[in-house]
Design a protein around this motif. Sequence first.
Motif, PDB file in Angstrom:
ATOM      1  N   ASN A 183       0.872  -1.175   0.000  1.00 28.91           N
ATOM      2  CA  ASN A 183       0.000   0.000   0.000  1.00 28.91           C
ATOM      3  C   ASN A 183       0.911   1.227   0.000  1.00 28.91           C
ATOM      4  N   ASP A 184       0.342   2.406   0.069  1.00 26.38           N
ATOM      5  CA  ASP A 184       1.152   3.632   0.028  1.00 26.38           C
ATOM      6  C   ASP A 184       2.170   3.681   1.164  1.00 26.38           C
ATOM      7  N   GLU A 185       1.755   3.242   2.353  1.00 22.15           N
ATOM      8  CA  GLU A 185       2.641   3.272   3.521  1.00 22.15           C
ATOM      9  C   GLU A 185       3.835   2.338   3.341  1.00 22.15           C
ATOM     10  N   LEU A 186       3.583   1.092   2.915  1.00 24.49           N
ATOM     11  CA  LEU A 186       4.675   0.131   2.708  1.00 24.49           C
ATOM     12  C   LEU A 186       5.568   0.579   1.548  1.00 24.49           C
ATOM     13  N   GLN A 187       4.978   1.161   0.511  1.00 21.53           N
ATOM     14  CA  GLN A 187       5.760   1.669  -0.609  1.00 21.53           C
ATOM     15  C   GLN A 187       6.758   2.711  -0.118  1.00 21.53           C
ATOM     16  N   SER A 188       6.280   3.633   0.707  1.00 22.86           N
ATOM     17  CA  SER A 188       7.138   4.689   1.234  1.00 22.86           C
ATOM     18  C   SER A 188       8.210   4.120   2.172  1.00 22.86           C
ATOM     19  N   GLU A 189       7.794   3.239   3.068  1.00 20.56           N
ATOM     20  CA  GLU A 189       8.719   2.659   4.054  1.00 20.56           C
ATOM     21  C   GLU A 189       9.853   1.877   3.386  1.00 20.56           C
ATOM     22  N   LEU A 190       9.526   1.067   2.370  1.00 16.76           N
ATOM     23  CA  LEU A 190      10.534   0.230   1.713  1.00 16.76           C
ATOM     24  C   LEU A 190      11.099   0.869   0.446  1.00 16.76           C
ATOM     25  N   LYS A 191      10.634   2.094   0.126  1.00 15.68           N
ATOM     26  CA  LYS A 191      11.078   2.806  -1.075  1.00 15.68           C
ATOM     27  C   LYS A 191      10.892   1.947  -2.329  1.00 15.68           C
ATOM     28  N   LEU A 192       9.654   1.457  -2.498  1.00 21.24           N
ATOM     29  CA  LEU A 192       9.316   0.608  -3.635  1.00 21.24           C
ATOM     30  C   LEU A 192       8.813   1.446  -4.798  1.00 21.24           C
ATOM     31  N   SER A 193       8.881   0.887  -5.993  1.00 20.02           N
ATOM     32  CA  SER A 193       8.413   1.574  -7.200  1.00 20.02           C
ATOM     33  C   SER A 193       6.902   1.471  -7.383  1.00 20.02           C
ATOM     34  N   TYR A 194       6.244   0.617  -6.614  1.00 24.80           N
ATOM     35  CA  TYR A 194       4.818   0.340  -6.800  1.00 24.80           C
ATOM     36  C   TYR A 194       4.063   0.530  -5.491  1.00 24.80           C
ATOM     37  N   ASN A 195       2.801   0.964  -5.592  1.00 26.78           N
ATOM     38  CA  ASN A 195       1.961   1.066  -4.399  1.00 26.78           C
ATOM     39  C   ASN A 195       0.884  -0.024  -4.408  1.00 26.78           C
ATOM     40  N   TYR A 196       1.115  -1.076  -5.174  1.00 22.53           N
ATOM     41  CA  TYR A 196       0.224  -2.229  -5.233  1.00 22.53           C
ATOM     42  C   TYR A 196       1.086  -3.468  -5.464  1.00 22.53           C
ATOM     43  N   GLY A 197       0.485  -4.624  -5.266  1.00 20.16           N
ATOM     44  CA  GLY A 197       1.195  -5.879  -5.487  1.00 20.16           C
ATOM     45  C   GLY A 197       1.433  -6.624  -4.189  1.00 20.16           C
ATOM     46  N   ALA A 198       2.045  -7.792  -4.328  1.00 20.81           N
ATOM     47  CA  ALA A 198       2.377  -8.645  -3.187  1.00 20.81           C
ATOM     48  C   ALA A 198       3.893  -8.687  -3.056  1.00 20.81           C
ATOM     49  N   TYR A 199       4.401  -8.114  -1.968  1.00 16.27           N
ATOM     50  CA  TYR A 199       5.836  -8.073  -1.705  1.00 16.27           C
ATOM     51  C   TYR A 199       6.233  -9.363  -0.989  1.00 16.27           C
ATOM     52  N   VAL A 200       7.037 -10.193  -1.641  1.00 14.80           N
ATOM     53  CA  VAL A 200       7.428 -11.489  -1.095  1.00 14.80           C
ATOM     54  C   VAL A 200       8.443 -11.266   0.023  1.00 14.80           C
ATOM     55  N   SER A 201       8.099 -11.715   1.239  1.00 13.23           N
ATOM     56  CA  SER A 201       8.937 -11.446   2.401  1.00 13.23           C
ATOM     57  C   SER A 201       8.770 -12.527   3.461  1.00 13.23           C
ATOM     58  N   ARG A 202       9.840 -12.799   4.167  1.00 10.10           N
ATOM     59  CA  ARG A 202       9.762 -13.741   5.281  1.00 10.10           C
ATOM     60  C   ARG A 202       8.989 -13.129   6.439  1.00 10.10           C
ATOM     61  N   GLY A 203       8.517 -13.991   7.336  1.00  8.90           N
ATOM     62  CA  GLY A 203       7.809 -13.521   8.521  1.00  8.90           C
ATOM     63  C   GLY A 203       8.779 -13.110   9.606  1.00  8.90           C
ATOM     64  N   GLU A 204       8.246 -12.702  10.738  1.00 10.78           N
ATOM     65  CA  GLU A 204       9.076 -12.248  11.853  1.00 10.78           C
ATOM     66  C   GLU A 204       9.670 -13.392  12.651  1.00 10.78           C
ATOM     67  N   ASN A 205       9.030 -14.556  12.630  1.00 13.50           N
ATOM     68  CA  ASN A 205       9.494 -15.683  13.426  1.00 13.50           C
ATOM     69  C   ASN A 205      10.399 -16.600  12.613  1.00 13.50           C
ATOM     70  N   PRO A 206      11.357 -17.255  13.278  1.00 17.75           N
ATOM     71  CA  PRO A 206      12.212 -18.200  12.563  1.00 17.75           C
ATOM     72  C   PRO A 206      11.353 -19.284  11.900  1.00 17.75           C
ATOM     73  N   GLY A 207      11.722 -19.670  10.721  1.00 13.31           N
ATOM     74  CA  GLY A 207      10.976 -20.697  10.006  1.00 13.31           C
ATOM     75  C   GLY A 207       9.881 -20.149   9.115  1.00 13.31           C
ATOM     76  N   GLU A 208       9.564 -18.861   9.225  1.00 10.38           N
ATOM     77  CA  GLU A 208       8.555 -18.245   8.355  1.00 10.38           C
ATOM     78  C   GLU A 208       9.252 -17.720   7.106  1.00 10.38           C
ATOM     79  N   LEU A 209       9.573 -18.648   6.209  1.00 12.35           N
ATOM     80  CA  LEU A 209      10.333 -18.330   5.010  1.00 12.35           C
ATOM     81  C   LEU A 209       9.491 -17.537   4.014  1.00 12.35           C
ATOM     82  N   ALA A 210      10.159 -16.763   3.169  1.00  7.35           N
ATOM     83  CA  ALA A 210       9.472 -15.995   2.133  1.00  7.35           C
ATOM     84  C   ALA A 210       8.910 -16.917   1.059  1.00  7.35           C
TER      85      ALA A 210
END
Length: 167
Positions: A74-101
């Motif tokens: 969303n707009d907030e995540l786009q700004s925080e991560l300095k992404l080129s898009y304000n839509y889409g699914a950003y592939v990322s691991r979770g906060e806990n060990p074992g939560e792979l991307a």
Amino acid sequence: DIIQTDAAINPGNSGGPLLNIAGQVIGMNVATNLGSENIGFALPINDVREVYESVREHGRIIRPQLGVRYFLINDELQSELKLSYNYGAYVSRGENPGELAVIPGSSADKAGIKEGDIILEVDGQKIDKDHNLATLMNEKAVGDTVELFMFKDGKETKLEVVLQEMQ
């Protein structure tokens, strides 16, 4: 993809039907919000019916899986991560060990999808707050080939991915 209801759902009544005014089953009660009075949640009956049919036919629930963990951009995540898009699914691991991307051996893994990639569209449908990746995948079947429009390795690209059964 749940129904919020103010119909009383008492503890222990999960699994019961949610009815409309005509007496038709429209959902299956699954949860309540304990911090609020008379707020409950139900799964839409069409989703429940799909699970029932899968178990009846195959003896188990069969669902397709891409195999990624993601955050909806969303707009907030786009700004925080300095992404080129304000839509889409950003592939990322979770906060806990074992939560792979990306789940090892999954359809996404076999297609070369990795952490930091952005899935922008599935079969021409833009991924946004109204069309999230999980919902789009649930509309597909095991063995379907989906076309993903992605931002990967610094450029836009298309990938064809064959969906595997969720384990």
